[in-house]
Design an enzyme around this catalytic site. Structure first.
Site, PDB file in Angstrom:
ATOM      1  N   LYS A 194       0.730  -4.630 -19.361  1.00  0.00           N
ATOM      2  CA  LYS A 194      -0.165  -5.037 -18.267  1.00  0.00           C
ATOM      3  C   LYS A 194       0.662  -5.818 -17.249  1.00  0.00           C
ATOM      4  O   LYS A 194       1.004  -6.972 -17.466  1.00  0.00           O
ATOM      5  CB  LYS A 194      -1.301  -5.915 -18.817  1.00  0.00           C
ATOM      6  CG  LYS A 194      -2.625  -5.800 -18.028  1.00  0.00           C
ATOM      7  CD  LYS A 194      -2.560  -6.304 -16.596  1.00  0.00           C
ATOM      8  CE  LYS A 194      -2.668  -7.807 -16.541  1.00  0.00           C
ATOM      9  NZ  LYS A 194      -2.699  -8.299 -15.102  1.00  0.00           N
ATOM     10  N   GLU A 269       6.766 -16.874 -23.127  1.00  0.00           N
ATOM     11  CA  GLU A 269       7.776 -17.470 -22.258  1.00  0.00           C
ATOM     12  C   GLU A 269       7.010 -18.062 -21.093  1.00  0.00           C
ATOM     13  O   GLU A 269       6.456 -17.337 -20.261  1.00  0.00           O
ATOM     14  CB  GLU A 269       8.788 -16.408 -21.807  1.00  0.00           C
ATOM     15  CG  GLU A 269      10.070 -17.006 -21.255  1.00  0.00           C
ATOM     16  CD  GLU A 269      10.030 -17.169 -19.760  1.00  0.00           C
ATOM     17  OE1 GLU A 269       9.788 -18.320 -19.307  1.00  0.00           O
ATOM     18  OE2 GLU A 269      10.230 -16.188 -19.046  1.00  0.00           O
TER      19      GLU A 269
END
Length: 496
Positions: A194, A269
């Site tokens: 996505k 992250e």
């Protein structure tokens, strides 16, 4: 004179872009579309299918079939590695095309994208192609105290996790797709990707490249749409075995909660507020140029940006003045202009976020040595900014701005700066500038950060692990450490 748009790029952005599911281009289940703007002008750039939960269902089902029934799992590691290498080659074959897409979609200068973003993305696939043949288990000589004289053969297997949901940000659209897809494919997983709703174009072009390389249908699926719908559905989907996310710490928390339903694996992250530390014995020219690069690279839209500049008292005025002079000289403009050194921020939302922090800093007493405002009224441009007279409790010091804004402060000793540098919920990156190697390594050990650069900044390589301490994330991207994030370890024990 601006760069002439490649006809393939013009055709690509002028055609309504669909979702890529099970090797086919399909419309969203609802038929809805959305548009992305050109950040240099604010005008509509491209129209895309608006995927949501039903499209995620279709993509996950396709990935599951490809993982459990398709040819992907039957390929030898060498065959898989050759396909991944081919993806890297094809990216390089279309270097300028990808660079133009990045510039139009994200705003970054074409001259930067073509020598940094695109080659680094190709290099990541080339590096990970080599890992496909090097994923190994171990044999273990076990001792079973309650079975004397009985022999066992014990070993481990390292196997793919399965179906992986990957959600990437808008600051390095192509490169972040490569960081996610490369290790997932090298380890034999299947993926639903996505991309950020602000910058989906290079991911869709990459899907075409992946198909051209010969990757089987369903192994990589790309669903465009919004985080609140498509992204949330992907993170929560019970058919997904792992979710990998790069983005803000705020959204990272939402990902963790969404993943709790089936306790899928999660790697994150996230944000940063990285300290960049200049000692008085550093080479002043190198330190000043490095400090400017640390914050102004990619318009400051870097999770690892050196947004907190600490300078030893004796050199503080010289370094701050030098960074401010560089900031004043940076040429803002359309990324397609070869003379442009800094393009616009990615969106109107990001423009409002950054200018809001600038106003907050001014109201709290910070001084703008240079910059401090929006540039012009067309596009999403913000002046490169250096702020002084800051205090640790200010929002501009504590929170991630994600724009070309650095806050500067003096320090006196190594111990003082270690404490101040670590005084943040983040721990992604840090920089140290000094001629004293012992001092540099002593401080590097004290810093709670996933990457510490010494006399350099923003150095990335496919072999270097990247990730954060504290609220900057879980796990590592790149290097051999990322292989662990996309594999399961199975222990096998046989009585002989």
């Amino acid at each position: 004179m601006t760069v002439t748009i490649d006809k393939r790029v013009d055709d690509f952005i002028s055609t309504e872009r669909q979702l890529f599911i099970d090797g086919k281009w399909v419309s969203a289940a609802t038929g809805r579309t959305f548009t992305t703007p050109n950040p240099a002008t604010g005008e509509d750039l491209a129209t895309l299918a608006e995927g949501d939960a039903e499209d995620i269902n279709r993509a996950v089902a396709a990935a599951r079939r490809a993982f459990e029934e398709g040819p992907w799992g039957r390929m030898t590691p060498s065959e898989r590695g050759r396909l991944i290498w081919r993806i890297g080659d094809l990216i390089l074959d279309h270097n300028d095309e990808f660079a133009q897409l990045e510039t139009l979609d994200n705003g970054k200068p074409f001259t930067v994208a073509r020598v940094a973003d695109v080659p680094l993305a190709a290099d990541l696939f080339h590096y990970m192609a080599g890992w496909a043949t090097k994923i190994e288990g171990n044999t273990i000589d076990i001792s079973v105290p309650y079975a004397p004289g009985v022999n066992f053969h014990a070993y481990t297997l390292r196997e793919p996790v399965g179906v992986v949901g990957q959600i990437i940000p808008w600051n390095f659209p192509l490169l972040m797709a490569a960081w996610k897809l490369g290790p997932a494919l090298a380890t034999g997983n299947c993926v639903v990707l996505k991309p950020a709703e602000q910058t989906p174009l290079s991911a869709l072009r990459l899907a075409e490249i992946i198909a051209e390389a010969g990757v089987p249908d369903g192994v990589v699926n790309v669903v465009t749409g919004f985080g609140e719908t498509a992204g949330a559905a992907l993170a929560a989907h019970d058919g997904v075995d792992k979710v990998a996310f790069t983005g803000s710490t705020e959204v990272g928390r939402l990902i963790v909660h969404a993943a709790a339903g089936n306790l899928k694996k999660v790697t994150l992250e996230l944000g940063g507020k990285s300290p960049n530390i200049v000692f008085s014995d550093a080479d002043p020219a190198e330190a000043i140029a490095g400090a400017a690069n640390a914050i102004f690279f990619n318009h400051g839209q870097c999770c690892v940006a050196g947004s907190r500049l600490f300078v030893e008292e004796e050199s503080y005025d010289e370094v701050v003045a030098g960074v401010a002079d560089i900031a004043k000289s940076i040429k803002l403009g359309d990324g397609l202009d070869p003379d442009t050194q800094m393009g616009p921020l990615v969106s109107d939302e990001q423009l409002r976020r950054v200018t809001g922090y600038l106003e907050s800093g001014k109201s709290d007493g910070a001084t703008a040595v240079t910059g401090g405002a929006r540039r012009g009224d067309r596009g999403y441009f913000v002046e490169p900014t250096v702020l002084t007279d800051t205090r640790p409790e200010m929002k501009i010091v504590q929170e991630e701005i994600f724009g070309p804004v650095v806050v500067a402060a003096p320090f006196r000793s190594l111990d003082d700066i270690a404490r101040e540098a670590n005084d943040t919920p983040y721990g992604l990156g840090a920089g140290i500038w000094t001629r004293d190697g012992s001092k540099a390594h002593a401080l590097a050990k004290k810093l709670r950060a996933g990457t510490v650069w010494i006399n350099c900044y923003n150095v990335f390589d496919a072999s270097l692990p990247f990730g954060g301490y504290k609220q900057s994330g879980w796990g590592r991207e790149m290097g051999h450490e990322v292989i662990e994030a996309y594999t399961e370890v199975k222990a096998v024990c046989a009585q002989l």
